[in-house]
Design a protein around this motif. Structure first.
Motif, mmCIF file in Angstrom:
data_model
loop_
_atom_site.group_PDB
_atom_site.id
_atom_site.type_symbol
_atom_site.label_atom_id
_atom_site.label_comp_id
_atom_site.label_asym_id
_atom_site.label_seq_id
_atom_site.Cartn_x
_atom_site.Cartn_y
_atom_site.Cartn_z
ATOM 1 N N PRO A 59 0.670 -1.176 -0.046
ATOM 2 C CA PRO A 59 0.212 -0.571 0.376
ATOM 3 C C PRO A 59 0.873 1.136 -0.054
ATOM 4 C CG PRO A 59 0.433 -1.059 2.310
ATOM 5 C CD PRO A 59 0.662 -1.362 1.209
ATOM 6 N N VAL A 60 -0.107 2.511 -0.662
ATOM 7 C CA VAL A 60 0.961 3.656 -0.780
ATOM 8 C C VAL A 60 0.792 3.771 1.077
ATOM 9 C CG1 VAL A 60 0.863 5.785 -1.460
ATOM 10 C CG2 VAL A 60 0.673 4.154 -2.863
ATOM 11 N N ASN A 61 2.236 4.085 1.740
ATOM 12 C CA ASN A 61 2.252 5.406 2.986
ATOM 13 C C ASN A 61 2.130 6.573 2.695
ATOM 14 O OD1 ASN A 61 1.723 2.776 4.239
ATOM 15 N ND2 ASN A 61 4.322 2.426 3.930
ATOM 16 N N ILE A 62 1.364 7.171 3.737
ATOM 17 C CA ILE A 62 1.004 8.812 3.277
ATOM 18 C C ILE A 62 1.432 9.385 4.617
ATOM 19 C CG2 ILE A 62 -0.112 11.114 2.602
ATOM 20 C CD1 ILE A 62 -1.605 9.250 0.346
ATOM 21 N N GLY A 63 1.944 10.345 4.928
ATOM 22 C CA GLY A 63 2.081 10.811 6.766
ATOM 23 C C GLY A 63 1.610 11.877 5.835
ATOM 24 N N LEU A 64 0.905 12.316 7.623
ATOM 25 C CA LEU A 64 -0.556 13.252 7.358
ATOM 26 C C LEU A 64 0.128 14.390 8.940
ATOM 27 C CD1 LEU A 64 -3.540 11.784 9.030
ATOM 28 C CD2 LEU A 64 -3.302 12.916 6.924
ATOM 29 N N LEU A 65 0.779 15.991 8.176
ATOM 30 C CA LEU A 65 0.222 17.060 8.902
ATOM 31 C C LEU A 65 -0.123 17.398 9.913
ATOM 32 C CD1 LEU A 65 3.506 18.980 9.792
ATOM 33 C CD2 LEU A 65 1.991 20.316 7.916
ATOM 34 N N THR A 66 -0.197 16.625 10.866
ATOM 35 C CA THR A 66 -1.496 16.950 12.185
ATOM 36 C C THR A 66 -1.656 18.101 12.421
ATOM 37 O OG1 THR A 66 -0.640 15.865 13.869
ATOM 38 C CG2 THR A 66 -1.791 14.576 12.588
ATOM 39 N N SER A 67 -0.237 19.610 12.872
ATOM 40 C CA SER A 67 -0.483 20.660 13.264
ATOM 41 C C SER A 67 -1.156 21.732 12.289
ATOM 42 C CB SER A 67 1.150 21.130 12.664
ATOM 43 O OG SER A 67 1.523 20.995 11.936
ATOM 44 N N GLY A 68 -1.572 22.197 12.587
ATOM 45 C CA GLY A 68 -2.996 23.210 12.491
ATOM 46 C C GLY A 68 -4.579 23.014 11.996
ATOM 47 N N GLN A 69 -4.749 21.395 11.723
ATOM 48 C CA GLN A 69 -5.967 20.655 11.447
ATOM 49 C C GLN A 69 -5.869 19.355 12.066
ATOM 50 O OE1 GLN A 69 -7.747 22.415 9.694
ATOM 51 N NE2 GLN A 69 -6.850 23.972 9.119
ATOM 52 N N PRO A 70 -5.905 19.126 13.277
ATOM 53 C CA PRO A 70 -5.541 17.807 13.940
ATOM 54 C C PRO A 70 -7.269 17.442 13.997
ATOM 55 C CG PRO A 70 -6.266 19.411 15.545
ATOM 56 C CD PRO A 70 -5.698 20.504 14.562
ATOM 57 N N GLU A 71 -7.925 18.315 13.353
ATOM 58 C CA GLU A 71 -10.091 17.308 13.611
ATOM 59 C C GLU A 71 -9.760 16.776 11.982
ATOM 60 O OE1 GLU A 71 -14.547 18.327 14.323
ATOM 61 O OE2 GLU A 71 -12.767 19.948 13.096
ATOM 62 N N VAL A 72 -9.845 17.581 11.604
ATOM 63 C CA VAL A 72 -9.242 16.847 10.103
ATOM 64 C C VAL A 72 -8.921 15.817 9.811
ATOM 65 C CG1 VAL A 72 -9.005 17.297 7.826
ATOM 66 C CG2 VAL A 72 -9.973 18.796 9.391
ATOM 67 N N SER A 73 -7.510 15.728 9.666
ATOM 68 C CA SER A 73 -6.144 14.562 10.409
ATOM 69 C C SER A 73 -6.958 13.054 11.085
ATOM 70 C CB SER A 73 -5.142 15.372 10.470
ATOM 71 O OG SER A 73 -4.467 16.547 9.846
ATOM 72 N N GLU A 74 -7.473 13.598 12.653
ATOM 73 C CA GLU A 74 -7.395 12.324 12.728
ATOM 74 C C GLU A 74 -9.151 11.735 11.945
ATOM 75 O OE1 GLU A 74 -9.908 11.715 17.323
ATOM 76 O OE2 GLU A 74 -8.785 13.632 17.077
ATOM 77 N N LYS A 75 -10.315 12.763 11.263
ATOM 78 C CA LYS A 75 -11.260 11.921 10.474
ATOM 79 C C LYS A 75 -10.794 11.580 9.539
ATOM 80 C CE LYS A 75 -14.236 15.343 12.823
ATOM 81 N NZ LYS A 75 -15.556 14.776 13.262
ATOM 82 N N LEU A 76 -9.879 11.950 9.285
ATOM 83 C CA LEU A 76 -9.681 11.311 7.678
ATOM 84 C C LEU A 76 -8.393 9.541 7.989
ATOM 85 C CD1 LEU A 76 -8.818 11.374 4.465
ATOM 86 C CD2 LEU A 76 -7.036 13.168 4.931
ATOM 87 N N GLU A 77 -7.900 9.791 9.093
ATOM 88 C CA GLU A 77 -7.148 8.447 9.269
ATOM 89 C C GLU A 77 -8.330 7.943 10.467
ATOM 90 O OE1 GLU A 77 -3.811 7.443 12.396
ATOM 91 O OE2 GLU A 77 -4.087 9.066 12.274
#
Length: 432
Positions: A59-77
């Protein structure tokens, strides 16, 4: 019968050993291999693409930059994890800043990272994907679908229930039903009743039927004309009956055609089973297990019957020509018949229910390709298939009988081509 077997074996061995057969087979096999691997070669020349199938099944591994938009990153993960086995996965960056995520990508620990930038006047941020290589369109589309779902969750917040959100995000699928009672359920698989993989199979079988019939038919005609022009026929006719000669040559060259088709089939199968080609099929939602076996089985049966129908006509025409220079003009009517059959099937493959294709399914010269399109689309009832087979088989017997009479008289007529009156008079004197 033994003499016909001898002629069959001699014709087969003689044709297989020729340089033209070997060169043609090798060149076509190479062209087929190149054609089937074009998508892979394109990815190689383009430096490859992430998630395109050429780089493996991981699978393609994509890192998430959580700083600034932690809510969006958490929901996306969370959304991505809930989908189960995916072609990609998000890896939370935690306390890592953008420089650290970029370093992970450059080191090969991840394939890229996703960053969210706030946009003035908009509640949902602008997502930006950074990657070392180009990401495949399929992965981009999957990520966009996940972002769309998260966007809905973020924007509406608690206004809608979870069931309402799921209902909104579930795609609507259109089901097509035929108004014809006898074709109702059969035509609802897709827009033209054919899955993508079966569409390709039918398309290739039509091309194969046309090219193989023309190649082997011209072989038969040229073989007979060459023997006649060199006067070898006068010696052969005294030791072997004309009927044994004609059908011995037809069966021998038929075996040559089957051998060539078997080689091409093996080349196609070997290439399609290569890992990178399996991935390409997967990217287009095509699976080899979805191939309709009825298309292959009926395709082989109609190929054999169609071959013998055209072969006896080629043999009859070849026996009436005294010089090979005249052969091209003499076989033109048969070539035109074959072209009509080919074009009717090719141009109707997207519309298998049209009246032209239905009528062509019962005409012996066009039925091998026309009925194949309707079988692939699942709109040909069993009785129509069997009726088409019976008509084709009876036509072979009739044209085979006529071809044998023409062959018997034509091979010993030299000079100009006999007129229909002369041919008919000579045929009446010969009883089969």
């Amino acid at each position: 019968m033994n003499k016909m077997g001898t002629i069959t074996g001699f014709t087969f061995k003689n044709k297989v050993k020729t340089k033209s057969f070997m060169v043609t087979t090798i060149v076509l096999a190479i062209l087929i291999t190149i054609g089937l691997n074009v998508p892979y070669f394109i990815t190689l020349f383009n430096g490859g693409s992430i998630g395109g199938g050429a780089s493996g099944n991981h699978p393609v591994n994509i890192g998430l930059l959580t700083s600034g938009q932690p809510e969006v990153s958490e929901k996306l993960e969370s959304f991505s994890s809930a989908q189960g086995d995916q072609a990609y996965r998000f890896i939370a960056g935690g306390d890592k800043d953008e420089a650290a995520l970029k370093a992970d990508t450059e080191a090969g620990l991840t394939d890229g990272y996703l960053k969210f930038e706030a946009v003035a006047g908009q509640e949902f941020p602008q997502p930006i994907l950074y990657s070392s290589d180009e990401v495949s369109p399929q992965i981009i589309a999957s990520i966009e679908a996940a972002l769309q779902s998260v966007k809905l969750d973020v924007v509406v917040k608690d206004v809608l229930t979870a069931e309402q959100k799921e209902l909104i995000t579930t795609p609507v699928k259109l089901t097509q039903e035929s108004l014809s009672a006898e074709e109702g359920a059969a035509g609802a698989e897709s827009d033209n009743g054919m899955s993508p993989i079966n569409y390709i199979v039918v398309y290739l079988l039509i091309i194969l039927l046309f090219t193989s019939t023309m190649m082997t038919g011209n072989m038969i005609a040229s073989e007979i004309t060459a023997e006649k022009s060199s006067r070898i026929m006068e010696i052969l006719i005294t030791s072997v009956s004309p009927l044994s000669q004609m059908f011995g040559k037809i069966i021998g060259i038929f075996l040559v055609g089957i051998l060539q088709i078997g080689i091409f089939g093996a080349v196609v199968a070997a290439n399609m089973l290569l890992p990178h080609n399996v991935d390409v099929l997967g990217d287009f939602n095509m699976n080899l297990s979805d191939i309709n076996t009825a298309v292959i089985v009926y395709g082989l049966i109609f190929y054999i019957l169609g071959y013998f129908l055209y072969a006896v006509m080629f043999a009859a025409i070849g026996s009436m020509v005294s010089r090979t220079e005249e052969l091209g003009q003499a076989v033109l009517p048969i070539t035109m018949l074959s072209l009509v059959s080919f074009y009717i099937a090719i141009f109707s493959i997207a519309t298998p229910n049209i009246l032209l294709l239905k009528v062509a399914s019962f005409i012996p010269f066009t039925s091998p390709t026309a009925i194949l399109v309707r079988i692939g689309a699942g709109v040909a009832p069993t009785w129509e298939i069997l009726t088409s087979l019976v008509i084709l088989a009876v036509s072979i017997l009739i044209f085979g009988w006529l071809a044998a009479k023409i062959y018997r008289t034509g091979v010993l007529m030299y000079g100009k081509r006999p007129t229909f009156k002369e041919l008919f008079k000579a045929m009446k004197a010969y009883k089969i």
